[in-house]
Design an enzyme around this catalytic site. Structure first.
Site, PDB file in Angstrom:
ATOM      1  CG  HIS A 118       7.607 -26.389  11.364  1.00  0.00           C
ATOM      2  ND1 HIS A 118       7.591 -25.739  12.989  1.00  0.00           N
ATOM      3  CD2 HIS A 118       8.460 -27.170  11.086  1.00  0.00           C
ATOM      4  CE1 HIS A 118       8.923 -26.441  13.629  1.00  0.00           C
ATOM      5  NE2 HIS A 118       9.443 -27.191  12.400  1.00  0.00           N
TER       6      HIS A 118
ATOM      7  CG  ASP B  43      -0.159   0.497   2.034  1.00  0.00           C
ATOM      8  OD1 ASP B  43       0.544   0.017   2.668  1.00  0.00           O
ATOM      9  OD2 ASP B  43      -0.831   0.145   3.482  1.00  0.00           O
TER      10      ASP B  43
ATOM     11  CB  THR C 162       1.396  -2.672  10.833  1.00  0.00           C
ATOM     12  OG1 THR C 162       0.583  -3.215   9.914  1.00  0.00           O
ATOM     13  CG2 THR C 162       1.645  -1.627  11.831  1.00  0.00           C
TER      14      THR C 162
ATOM     15  CG  HIS D 126       5.756 -29.771  10.685  1.00  0.00           C
ATOM     16  ND1 HIS D 126       5.571 -29.352  11.826  1.00  0.00           N
ATOM     17  CD2 HIS D 126       7.285 -30.071  10.965  1.00  0.00           C
ATOM     18  CE1 HIS D 126       6.448 -29.048  12.159  1.00  0.00           C
ATOM     19  NE2 HIS D 126       7.511 -29.859  11.873  1.00  0.00           N
TER      20      HIS D 126
ATOM     21  CB  CYS E 227       0.655  -2.937   5.070  1.00  0.00           C
ATOM     22  SG  CYS E 227       0.001  -3.815   5.831  1.00  0.00           S
TER      23      CYS E 227
HETATM   24  C1  RB5 Z   1      -1.969   2.182   6.471  1.00  0.00           C
HETATM   25  O1  RB5 Z   1      -2.352   3.823   7.053  1.00  0.00           O
HETATM   26  C2  RB5 Z   1      -2.187   1.691   7.300  1.00  0.00           C
HETATM   27  O2  RB5 Z   1      -2.949   1.408   8.000  1.00  0.00           O
HETATM   28  C3  RB5 Z   1      -1.857   0.113   6.719  1.00  0.00           C
HETATM   29  O3  RB5 Z   1      -0.442   0.867   5.778  1.00  0.00           O
HETATM   30  C4  RB5 Z   1      -1.548  -1.487   7.740  1.00  0.00           C
HETATM   31  O4  RB5 Z   1      -1.093  -1.095   8.838  1.00  0.00           O
HETATM   32  C5  RB5 Z   1      -2.521  -1.473   7.960  1.00  0.00           C
HETATM   33  O5  RB5 Z   1      -2.409  -3.123   8.751  1.00  0.00           O
END
Ligand code: RB5
Length: 154
Positions: A98, A8, A67, A133, A65
């Site tokens: 696994h 993203d 996180t 597994h 993205c």
């Molecule tokens: C975008 O601001 C953020 O929410 C996205 O990149 C991600 O971290 C969502 O899980």
């Protein structure tokens, strides 16, 4: 080897660096993410990449993205996808050994580029161990396909 890569707006720079890194290793990369800083909703990139993996058009997928969480969760909604959301190389390696993870997701706002490269290397370099597994991965697939765990009386 051919991989899909999706991201993203939070992960354009890291996506580009990982894409270059993969290409430098001779890996073909299909970029299904955004290349601009404009808002781009992560489920779109996750879906595009996951469909390519699930259909066998590519051998695996890398998702990034902010996180890694949202994009990984979205990918795991596509039948046949086992996407490991992680921030460390050890988990990445074990997710293949696994869990036979066919996608990996991490966060550009959580880890640095060198850790991201190590995660990709460990995941790509590992081999699914099968055996017990494989029995567990089959249970995951049973849940996915039937929304039950009848084989275990659940
Ligand atoms: C975008 O601001 C953020 O929410 C996205 O990149 C991600 O971290 C969502 O899980």
């Amino acid at each position: 080897m051919k991989l899909a890569i999706g991201n993203d707006h939070a992960a354009v720079e890291m996506k580009n660096e990982i894409m270059d890194y993969l290409k430098s290793k001779g890996i073909e990369v299909v970029n299904v993410g955004t290349d601009t800083a404009e808002r781009f909703d992560y489920p779109v990139a996750a879906y595009r990449a996951a469909k390519l993996v699930a259909s066998g058009e590519v051998d695996g997928g890398v998702l990034i993205c902010g996180t890694g969480v949202g994009i990984g969760l979205a990918a795991n909604k596509v039948r046949g996808i086992r996407c490991c959301i992680c921030s460390d190389p050890y988990t990445a390696k074990l997710s293949k050994q696994h869990n036979n993870a066919n996608m990996i997701a991490f966060g550009a706002r959580v880890i640095g580029i060198e850790t991201a490269k190590m995660i990709v290397d460990e995941w790509l370099g590992a081999t699914f161990e099968g055996g017990r597994h494989a029995e567990r991965v089959a249970l995951i697939t049973e849940i996915e396909q039937t929304q039950k765990l009848a084989s275990r009386g659940e």
